[in-house]
Write a protein that holds these residues in place. Structure first.
Motif, PDB file in Angstrom:
ATOM      1  N   THR A 102      -4.664   4.247   0.537  1.00  0.00           N
ATOM      2  CA  THR A 102      -5.523   3.731  -0.534  1.00  0.00           C
ATOM      3  C   THR A 102      -6.725   4.617  -0.837  1.00  0.00           C
ATOM      4  O   THR A 102      -7.418   4.380  -1.831  1.00  0.00           O
TER       5      THR A 102
ATOM      6  N   ARG B 234     -14.710   1.839  -5.341  1.00  0.00           N
ATOM      7  CA  ARG B 234     -14.050   0.779  -6.102  1.00  0.00           C
ATOM      8  C   ARG B 234     -12.843   0.230  -5.352  1.00  0.00           C
ATOM      9  O   ARG B 234     -12.646  -0.994  -5.280  1.00  0.00           O
ATOM     10  N   THR B 235     -12.031   1.127  -4.782  1.00  0.00           N
ATOM     11  CA  THR B 235     -10.860   0.681  -4.026  1.00  0.00           C
ATOM     12  C   THR B 235     -11.268  -0.101  -2.797  1.00  0.00           C
ATOM     13  O   THR B 235     -10.673  -1.140  -2.458  1.00  0.00           O
TER      14      THR B 235
ATOM     15  N   LEU C 195     -14.030  -1.829  -2.325  1.00  0.00           N
ATOM     16  CA  LEU C 195     -14.554  -3.135  -2.728  1.00  0.00           C
ATOM     17  C   LEU C 195     -13.427  -4.106  -3.061  1.00  0.00           C
ATOM     18  O   LEU C 195     -13.448  -5.274  -2.650  1.00  0.00           O
ATOM     19  N   SER C 196     -12.419  -3.621  -3.785  1.00  0.00           N
ATOM     20  CA  SER C 196     -11.329  -4.511  -4.198  1.00  0.00           C
ATOM     21  C   SER C 196     -10.480  -4.948  -3.009  1.00  0.00           C
ATOM     22  O   SER C 196     -10.142  -6.135  -2.875  1.00  0.00           O
ATOM     23  N   THR C 197     -10.143  -4.019  -2.115  1.00  0.00           N
ATOM     24  CA  THR C 197      -9.310  -4.388  -0.965  1.00  0.00           C
ATOM     25  C   THR C 197     -10.068  -5.291  -0.001  1.00  0.00           C
ATOM     26  O   THR C 197      -9.502  -6.236   0.559  1.00  0.00           O
ATOM     27  N   THR C 198     -11.363  -5.019   0.181  1.00  0.00           N
ATOM     28  CA  THR C 198     -12.163  -5.847   1.076  1.00  0.00           C
ATOM     29  C   THR C 198     -12.328  -7.260   0.524  1.00  0.00           C
ATOM     30  O   THR C 198     -12.199  -8.253   1.257  1.00  0.00           O
ATOM     31  N   ALA C 199     -12.601  -7.356  -0.766  1.00  0.00           N
ATOM     32  CA  ALA C 199     -12.749  -8.677  -1.388  1.00  0.00           C
ATOM     33  C   ALA C 199     -11.438  -9.457  -1.335  1.00  0.00           C
ATOM     34  O   ALA C 199     -11.421 -10.661  -1.028  1.00  0.00           O
ATOM     35  N   ALA C 200     -10.324  -8.769  -1.605  1.00  0.00           N
ATOM     36  CA  ALA C 200      -9.022  -9.440  -1.587  1.00  0.00           C
ATOM     37  C   ALA C 200      -8.686  -9.941  -0.180  1.00  0.00           C
ATOM     38  O   ALA C 200      -8.206 -11.071  -0.001  1.00  0.00           O
TER      39      ALA C 200
ATOM     40  N   SER D 168      -8.367 -13.821   1.022  1.00  0.00           N
ATOM     41  CA  SER D 168      -7.100 -14.238   1.627  1.00  0.00           C
ATOM     42  C   SER D 168      -7.339 -14.951   2.956  1.00  0.00           C
ATOM     43  O   SER D 168      -6.730 -15.988   3.248  1.00  0.00           O
TER      44      SER D 168
ATOM     45  N   GLY E 204     -13.000  -1.908   5.203  1.00  0.00           N
ATOM     46  CA  GLY E 204     -13.691  -1.798   3.929  1.00  0.00           C
ATOM     47  C   GLY E 204     -15.196  -1.895   4.074  1.00  0.00           C
ATOM     48  O   GLY E 204     -15.947  -1.114   3.463  1.00  0.00           O
TER      49      GLY E 204
END
Length: 382
Positions: free
Chosen positions: A127, A132-133, A135-140, A144, A207
């Protein structure tokens, strides 16, 4: 990384309020100053030794090998936890139990670090490390875990101390709490707990750590690490100081509101934890024999593990089991499992009470026997 506190409040509720408060404060200091840095040192040294010895010229193969070894070992230890608990017990041989249980910790510790290093580095390769990547993976991953009611599993030392107690030394709680007698469902439960929940926890940690690397003095490693350490411990103090009001509020909430409160509180503790870990980790690299990494990491590994074993809390280095958010009753769901000294004094008080009860029972038995002996009349008087 986090244990459950279900039933501990009632178990430890004895003695004066001042004495209980003093022991609680001592437990917090012990977890923050002793156990926390020792656990971080163990993880840092073990991770770095894998960097030095495991397929050093092939990063992807090294990460894949560590992930495969770590996840397979974690899965096997989870599946066979019942058998380990049955066959490795102090009553079957105290020395045998002690030796093999600590060998279990050594193996499980390496497996945990290997699994995390493998998943972490594979994520880096797949990844990238753009903000940006991340932030998105950590938030997802965070959402979850919250949806699965497993967000509390991102917490670690200094907010958790695992005492090496024989009764649950090998216990690994699974996500769906299936019985080992339900063979197929139990194995699927173990697989889900180890691979899915465990990997999501790694996603959140990786992340958050990488984002700190990007935004917290990226050009000055020394300043960045010291800032992380100071901010982390300031948040540790703040989080523990909120323990009483949070417990009061959680005891008066129900349902989704109580769950949300517990999740927010655990996430704040996680921010403190990741900063403390990053600070200690980086400062070890900077100040502890930086020119001889093999010597530095082997010394750190042996000293930290030996210290934790001697303190009887070596299982604090293990990442195992799935704990459900707000599963404890009332306000206990926001209490961190740091009960080292309180458990010790509770056991000592229990031993004294048991000994006094035995003495009293023996004295009562003697009195009963003396009272039941018939009066002997001398023959000459007869």
């Amino acid at each position: 990384m986090r244990g459950s506190t279900a039933g501990l409040a009632d178990t430890l509720a004895s003695g004066s309020r001042a004495h209980a408060a003093l022991l609680e404060f001592a437990d917090v200091v012990f977890a923050s100053v002793v156990v926390g840095p020792a656990v971080v040192t163990y993880w840092k040294s073990t991770w770095s030794l894998m960097d030095l010895y495991v397929l050093t010229d092939q990063q992807v193969s090294s990460a894949a090998a560590c992930a495969a070894f770590g996840l397979c070992c974690d899965l096997l230890l989870c599946v066979f936890q019942t058998q380990l608990s049955e066959y490795l017990r102090p009553d079957r041989g105290r020395l045998t139990y002690y030796v093999f249980s600590r060998l279990y910790t050594c193996l499980a510790g390496v497996a945990c670090v290997g699994a995390w290093r493998g998943v972490w580095n594979l994520l880096n390769e797949c990844t990238g490390d753009s903000a940006r990547t991340l932030l998105s993976t950590t938030a997802a991953a965070t959402l979850s875990l919250a949806a699965l009611r497993t967000l509390r599993n991102i917490c670690a030392a200094p907010f958790a101390v695992a005492v090496d107690a024989p009764q649950d030394y090998f216990e690994v709680p699974t996500m769906f709490r299936t019985s080992s007698r339900e063979t197929v469902l139990y194995i699927l439960d173990c697989i889900f707990s180890v691979t899915v929940v465990g990997s999501l926890v790694v996603f959140v940690w990786r992340g958050s750590w990488a984002l700190l690397d990007i935004f917290l003095f990226p050009d000055d490693q020394v300043k960045s690490c010291w800032t992380s350490l100071i901010v982390g411990y300031a948040l540790v103090v703040f989080t523990f100081a909120l323990q009483a009001p949070m417990r009061w509020a959680a005891a008066r909430l129900q349902g989704a509101a109580r769950l949300l409160l517990a999740d927010v509180y655990h996430f704040v503790s996680f921010i403190a934890t990741v900063n403390v870990w990053r600070g200690v980790w980086g400062l070890l690299d900077i100040y502890f024999f930086p020119d001889t990494p093999k010597l530095s990491n082997w010394c750190s590994h042996i000293i930290s593990l030996a210290l934790l074993i001697l303190l009887n809390c070596s299982n604090s280095v293990l990442v195992r089991g799935v704990y459900i958010d707000a599963e404890e009753p009332a306000g206990d769901c926001v209490v961190f499992p740091c009960h080292y000294l309180r458990l010790f004094f509770h056991k000592e008080r229990t031993k004294k009470r048991h000994k006094r009860a035995l003495v009293a029972a023996a004295a009562a038995t003697r009195k009963t026997e003396e009272a039941s002996v018939p009066l002997q009349i001398p023959e000459e008087k007869v």
